[in-house]
Design a protein around this motif. Structure first.
Motif, PDB file in Angstrom:
ATOM      1  N   GLY A  40       0.141  -1.395  -0.183  1.00  0.00           N
ATOM      2  CA  GLY A  40      -0.204  -0.241   0.065  1.00  0.00           C
ATOM      3  C   GLY A  40       0.550   1.357  -0.130  1.00  0.00           C
ATOM      4  N   TRP A  41       1.721   1.211   0.415  1.00  0.00           N
ATOM      5  CA  TRP A  41       2.576   2.265   1.039  1.00  0.00           C
ATOM      6  C   TRP A  41       4.363   2.345  -0.125  1.00  0.00           C
ATOM      7  CZ3 TRP A  41      -0.719   1.569   4.602  1.00  0.00           C
ATOM      8  CH2 TRP A  41      -1.500   2.365   5.054  1.00  0.00           C
ATOM      9  N   ALA A  42       4.344   1.266  -0.816  1.00  0.00           N
ATOM     10  CA  ALA A  42       5.406   1.113  -1.567  1.00  0.00           C
ATOM     11  C   ALA A  42       5.845   2.217  -2.661  1.00  0.00           C
ATOM     12  CB  ALA A  42       5.220  -0.263  -2.488  1.00  0.00           C
ATOM     13  N   ASP A  43       6.744   2.748  -2.224  1.00  0.00           N
ATOM     14  CA  ASP A  43       7.013   4.034  -3.513  1.00  0.00           C
ATOM     15  C   ASP A  43       8.063   2.922  -4.880  1.00  0.00           C
ATOM     16  OD1 ASP A  43      10.108   2.678  -2.532  1.00  0.00           O
ATOM     17  OD2 ASP A  43      10.365   4.149  -2.261  1.00  0.00           O
ATOM     18  N   ARG A  44       8.594   3.508  -5.495  1.00  0.00           N
ATOM     19  CA  ARG A  44       8.596   3.059  -7.456  1.00  0.00           C
ATOM     20  C   ARG A  44      10.133   1.985  -6.788  1.00  0.00           C
ATOM     21  NH1 ARG A  44      10.746   7.512 -11.518  1.00  0.00           N
ATOM     22  NH2 ARG A  44      11.053   5.234 -13.785  1.00  0.00           N
ATOM     23  N   GLN A  45      10.944   2.050  -5.303  1.00  0.00           N
ATOM     24  CA  GLN A  45      12.014   0.894  -5.659  1.00  0.00           C
ATOM     25  C   GLN A  45      11.332  -0.192  -4.569  1.00  0.00           C
ATOM     26  OE1 GLN A  45      12.440   4.487  -4.728  1.00  0.00           O
ATOM     27  NE2 GLN A  45      14.175   4.638  -7.103  1.00  0.00           N
ATOM     28  N   GLY A  46       9.897  -0.102  -4.359  1.00  0.00           N
ATOM     29  CA  GLY A  46       9.290  -1.613  -3.328  1.00  0.00           C
ATOM     30  C   GLY A  46       9.709  -0.831  -1.409  1.00  0.00           C
ATOM     31  N   HIS A  47      10.092   0.541  -1.859  1.00  0.00           N
ATOM     32  CA  HIS A  47      10.071   0.974   0.005  1.00  0.00           C
ATOM     33  C   HIS A  47       8.794   1.201   0.164  1.00  0.00           C
ATOM     34  CE1 HIS A  47      14.700   0.635   0.530  1.00  0.00           C
ATOM     35  NE2 HIS A  47      14.619   0.212  -1.064  1.00  0.00           N
ATOM     36  N   ALA A  48       8.564   1.261   1.610  1.00  0.00           N
ATOM     37  CA  ALA A  48       7.297   1.957   2.262  1.00  0.00           C
ATOM     38  C   ALA A  48       8.070   2.761   3.664  1.00  0.00           C
ATOM     39  CB  ALA A  48       6.541   0.822   2.599  1.00  0.00           C
ATOM     40  N   ALA A  49       8.093   3.547   3.656  1.00  0.00           N
ATOM     41  CA  ALA A  49       8.726   4.261   5.000  1.00  0.00           C
ATOM     42  C   ALA A  49       7.802   5.013   6.425  1.00  0.00           C
ATOM     43  CB  ALA A  49       9.419   5.781   4.484  1.00  0.00           C
ATOM     44  N   PHE A  50       7.279   4.617   7.012  1.00  0.00           N
ATOM     45  CA  PHE A  50       7.053   5.045   7.917  1.00  0.00           C
ATOM     46  C   PHE A  50       7.371   5.576   9.253  1.00  0.00           C
ATOM     47  CE2 PHE A  50       5.467   1.041   6.369  1.00  0.00           C
ATOM     48  CZ  PHE A  50       3.587   1.287   5.916  1.00  0.00           C
ATOM     49  N   GLU A  51       6.814   7.268   9.513  1.00  0.00           N
ATOM     50  CA  GLU A  51       7.367   7.535  10.773  1.00  0.00           C
ATOM     51  C   GLU A  51       7.495   6.705  12.019  1.00  0.00           C
ATOM     52  OE1 GLU A  51       9.528  10.939  11.141  1.00  0.00           O
ATOM     53  OE2 GLU A  51       8.295  10.661   7.936  1.00  0.00           O
ATOM     54  N   PRO A  52       8.532   7.360  12.740  1.00  0.00           N
ATOM     55  CA  PRO A  52       8.142   6.404  13.966  1.00  0.00           C
ATOM     56  C   PRO A  52       6.802   6.033  14.537  1.00  0.00           C
ATOM     57  CG  PRO A  52      10.003   8.416  14.223  1.00  0.00           C
ATOM     58  CD  PRO A  52       9.812   8.332  13.226  1.00  0.00           C
ATOM     59  N   GLY A  53       6.137   5.338  15.355  1.00  0.00           N
ATOM     60  CA  GLY A  53       5.008   4.568  15.508  1.00  0.00           C
ATOM     61  C   GLY A  53       3.882   4.304  14.794  1.00  0.00           C
ATOM     62  N   ARG A  54       3.978   4.757  13.706  1.00  0.00           N
ATOM     63  CA  ARG A  54       3.521   5.163  12.556  1.00  0.00           C
ATOM     64  C   ARG A  54       2.566   3.448  12.067  1.00  0.00           C
ATOM     65  NH1 ARG A  54      -1.513   6.743  10.264  1.00  0.00           N
ATOM     66  NH2 ARG A  54      -1.426   6.402   8.024  1.00  0.00           N
ATOM     67  N   LEU A  55       3.922   2.426  11.645  1.00  0.00           N
ATOM     68  CA  LEU A  55       3.740   1.211  11.306  1.00  0.00           C
ATOM     69  C   LEU A  55       2.844   0.215  12.100  1.00  0.00           C
ATOM     70  CD1 LEU A  55       3.168  -0.805   9.225  1.00  0.00           C
ATOM     71  CD2 LEU A  55       5.842  -1.643  10.104  1.00  0.00           C
ATOM     72  N   ALA A  56       2.942   0.773  13.696  1.00  0.00           N
ATOM     73  CA  ALA A  56       2.417  -0.005  14.978  1.00  0.00           C
ATOM     74  C   ALA A  56       0.974   0.577  15.116  1.00  0.00           C
ATOM     75  CB  ALA A  56       3.672   0.361  16.029  1.00  0.00           C
ATOM     76  N   LYS A  57       0.385   1.976  14.594  1.00  0.00           N
ATOM     77  CA  LYS A  57      -0.666   2.379  15.004  1.00  0.00           C
ATOM     78  C   LYS A  57      -1.547   1.781  13.916  1.00  0.00           C
ATOM     79  CE  LYS A  57      -3.196   6.858  14.688  1.00  0.00           C
ATOM     80  NZ  LYS A  57      -3.237   7.147  15.985  1.00  0.00           N
ATOM     81  N   LEU A  58      -0.911   1.900  12.201  1.00  0.00           N
ATOM     82  CA  LEU A  58      -2.173   1.466  11.881  1.00  0.00           C
ATOM     83  C   LEU A  58      -2.468  -0.222  11.580  1.00  0.00           C
ATOM     84  CD1 LEU A  58       0.357   2.384   8.369  1.00  0.00           C
ATOM     85  CD2 LEU A  58      -2.072   3.007   8.891  1.00  0.00           C
ATOM     86  N   LEU A  59      -0.972  -0.481  12.557  1.00  0.00           N
ATOM     87  CA  LEU A  59      -1.230  -2.320  12.914  1.00  0.00           C
ATOM     88  C   LEU A  59      -2.420  -2.397  14.230  1.00  0.00           C
ATOM     89  CD1 LEU A  59       1.986  -3.921  12.228  1.00  0.00           C
ATOM     90  CD2 LEU A  59       0.313  -4.012  10.488  1.00  0.00           C
ATOM     91  N   GLY A  60      -2.439  -1.652  14.880  1.00  0.00           N
ATOM     92  CA  GLY A  60      -3.393  -1.646  15.989  1.00  0.00           C
ATOM     93  C   GLY A  60      -4.949  -1.502  15.822  1.00  0.00           C
ATOM     94  N   LYS A  61      -5.433  -1.911  16.956  1.00  0.00           N
ATOM     95  CA  LYS A  61      -7.064  -2.051  16.059  1.00  0.00           C
ATOM     96  C   LYS A  61      -7.709  -0.843  17.956  1.00  0.00           C
ATOM     97  CE  LYS A  61      -7.338  -6.247  18.827  1.00  0.00           C
ATOM     98  NZ  LYS A  61      -7.800  -7.519  18.077  1.00  0.00           N
ATOM     99  N   ASN A  62      -8.483  -0.315  17.125  1.00  0.00           N
ATOM    100  CA  ASN A  62      -9.643   0.249  18.125  1.00  0.00           C
ATOM    101  C   ASN A  62      -8.936   1.405  18.544  1.00  0.00           C
ATOM    102  OD1 ASN A  62     -11.307  -1.997  18.289  1.00  0.00           O
ATOM    103  ND2 ASN A  62     -11.246  -2.691  20.078  1.00  0.00           N
ATOM    104  N   GLY A  63      -7.826   2.191  17.441  1.00  0.00           N
ATOM    105  CA  GLY A  63      -7.439   3.266  18.103  1.00  0.00           C
ATOM    106  C   GLY A  63      -6.130   2.973  18.787  1.00  0.00           C
ATOM    107  N   ASN A  64      -5.649   2.245  19.236  1.00  0.00           N
ATOM    108  CA  ASN A  64      -4.759   1.482  20.166  1.00  0.00           C
ATOM    109  C   ASN A  64      -4.106   1.491  19.344  1.00  0.00           C
ATOM    110  OD1 ASN A  64      -5.628   2.069  22.536  1.00  0.00           O
ATOM    111  ND2 ASN A  64      -6.833   0.300  22.271  1.00  0.00           N
ATOM    112  N   ARG A  65      -1.901   1.789  19.373  1.00  0.00           N
ATOM    113  CA  ARG A  65      -1.127   1.599  18.839  1.00  0.00           C
ATOM    114  C   ARG A  65      -0.638  -0.089  19.138  1.00  0.00           C
ATOM    115  NH1 ARG A  65       3.724   2.486  20.666  1.00  0.00           N
ATOM    116  NH2 ARG A  65       5.165   1.984  18.418  1.00  0.00           N
ATOM    117  N   LEU A  66      -0.528  -1.200  18.119  1.00  0.00           N
ATOM    118  CA  LEU A  66       0.282  -2.280  18.633  1.00  0.00           C
ATOM    119  C   LEU A  66       1.845  -1.773  19.659  1.00  0.00           C
ATOM    120  CD1 LEU A  66      -0.439  -4.862  17.724  1.00  0.00           C
ATOM    121  CD2 LEU A  66       1.418  -4.714  15.828  1.00  0.00           C
TER     122      LEU A  66
END
Length: 120
Positions: A40-66
């Motif tokens: 979903g977030w991959a760029d042209r080189q296949g890298h998906a960069a996330f700010e600190p804590g962003r991936l944990a927040k995306l993977l969490g549930k009910n508004g809580n970060r993983l």
């Protein structure tokens, strides 16, 4: 840049928008959600960069970060299943070129992988 997965290897396009939605759906197993986020977030080189804590927040549930440990475990499982490159981490998920290619988009320097080499 032409997309090529090799001679006689069929391919089709995907909606990165939809993969971003699926990455945030707690109904899917976490390892696959990591893979969905990478696509979903991959760029042209296949890298998906996330700010600190962003991936944990995306993977969490009910508004809580993983938790950091659960995030690392999910990424580790995705690596074990060859859904993302062994170079992947919470700051940057990497898709190998045999799984993902993108013809458009400006190359953006990766703060984690300075060489930007796609890797298995």
């Amino acid at each position: 840049m032409a997309i090529s997965f090799g001679h006689d290897r069929p391919w089709g396009g995907v909606s990165q928008h939809e993969y971003r939605c699926m990455a945030q759906d707690p109904g899917h197993p976490l390892a696959y959600r990591v893979h969905f986020a990478a696509i979903g977030w991959a760029d042209r080189q296949g890298h998906a960069a996330f700010e600190p804590g962003r991936l944990a927040k995306l993977l969490g549930k009910n508004g809580n970060r993983l938790s950091d440990q659960s995030t690392r475990n999910a990424i580790g499982r995705a690596k074990d299943l060859h859904l993302v490159s062994p170079r992947s981490g919470a700051a940057c998920l990497v898709l190998p070129p045999h799984l993902f290619q993108k013809a458009k988009g400006a190359p953006v320097p990766c703060r984690v992988h300075q060489d930007r080499t796609p890797c298995m």
